[in-house]
Design a protein around this motif. Structure first.
Motif, PDB file in Angstrom:
ATOM      1  N   ASP A  15       4.725 -52.348 -14.878  1.00  0.00           N
ATOM      2  CA  ASP A  15       4.076 -53.123 -15.795  1.00  0.00           C
ATOM      3  C   ASP A  15       2.945 -54.674 -15.343  1.00  0.00           C
ATOM      4  O   ASP A  15       2.657 -54.717 -16.376  1.00  0.00           O
ATOM      5  CB  ASP A  15       4.688 -54.139 -16.563  1.00  0.00           C
ATOM      6  N   SER A  17      -0.820 -54.898 -13.540  1.00  0.00           N
ATOM      7  CA  SER A  17      -2.316 -55.519 -13.389  1.00  0.00           C
ATOM      8  C   SER A  17      -2.997 -54.866 -12.417  1.00  0.00           C
ATOM      9  O   SER A  17      -3.318 -56.242 -11.812  1.00  0.00           O
ATOM     10  CB  SER A  17      -2.118 -56.325 -14.479  1.00  0.00           C
ATOM     11  N   LEU A  26      -1.291 -47.870 -17.202  1.00  0.00           N
ATOM     12  CA  LEU A  26      -0.748 -48.819 -17.524  1.00  0.00           C
ATOM     13  C   LEU A  26      -1.416 -48.189 -18.713  1.00  0.00           C
ATOM     14  O   LEU A  26      -2.570 -48.787 -18.846  1.00  0.00           O
ATOM     15  CB  LEU A  26      -1.138 -50.262 -16.776  1.00  0.00           C
ATOM     16  N   GLN A  48      -6.898 -45.705 -12.665  1.00  0.00           N
ATOM     17  CA  GLN A  48      -7.272 -46.291 -13.171  1.00  0.00           C
ATOM     18  C   GLN A  48      -7.737 -47.616 -12.368  1.00  0.00           C
ATOM     19  O   GLN A  48      -6.777 -48.869 -11.847  1.00  0.00           O
ATOM     20  CB  GLN A  48      -5.926 -46.556 -14.116  1.00  0.00           C
ATOM     21  N   LEU A  50      -8.875 -51.983 -12.408  1.00  0.00           N
ATOM     22  CA  LEU A  50      -8.868 -52.451 -12.975  1.00  0.00           C
ATOM     23  C   LEU A  50      -9.511 -54.300 -11.931  1.00  0.00           C
ATOM     24  O   LEU A  50      -9.175 -54.277 -11.108  1.00  0.00           O
ATOM     25  CB  LEU A  50      -7.344 -53.230 -12.938  1.00  0.00           C
ATOM     26  N   ASP A  52     -11.438 -57.625 -12.652  1.00  0.00           N
ATOM     27  CA  ASP A  52     -11.889 -58.774 -13.789  1.00  0.00           C
ATOM     28  C   ASP A  52     -13.396 -59.256 -14.459  1.00  0.00           C
ATOM     29  O   ASP A  52     -14.239 -59.483 -12.930  1.00  0.00           O
ATOM     30  CB  ASP A  52     -11.602 -60.186 -12.713  1.00  0.00           C
TER      31      ASP A  52
END
Length: 61
Positions: A15, A17, A26, A48, A50, A52
Motif C-alpha cells: 500500500d 504510495s 495502487l 503507475q 505518482l 507530487d
C-alpha cells in the motif's frame, strides 16, 4: 526488435504510495481492472507514475 525495461529498487509495502512498474497498481479496494475492447480479457498493468504535483510545479505543498 524487442526492448526490455527492468526496474527494481527493493521491497516495498503493497500500500506504499510510490511509482510502480509492472506488478499490481495502487488502487482503492474493489477497483476494477480495465478490459480489452476486442476480447474482454484483462489489460496488463504497465506503470503507475505518482508525482507530487505541487512539488513538480515548484509550489510549496
Amino acid at each position: 526488435m524487442a526492448t526490455t525495461l527492468m526496474a527494481y529498487a527493493g521491497p516495498v509495502d503493497a500500500d506504499a504510495s510510490v511509482t510502480r512498474i509492472g506488478g499490481v497498481p495502487l488502487a482503492p479496494e474493489g477497483f476494477g481492472r480495465h478490459r480489452c475492447a476486442e476480447c474482454s480479457g484483462p489489460m496488463r498493468f504497465l506503470a503507475q507514475l505518482l508525482v507530487d504535483v505541487s512539488e513538480a510545479a515548484g509550489t510549496p505543498s
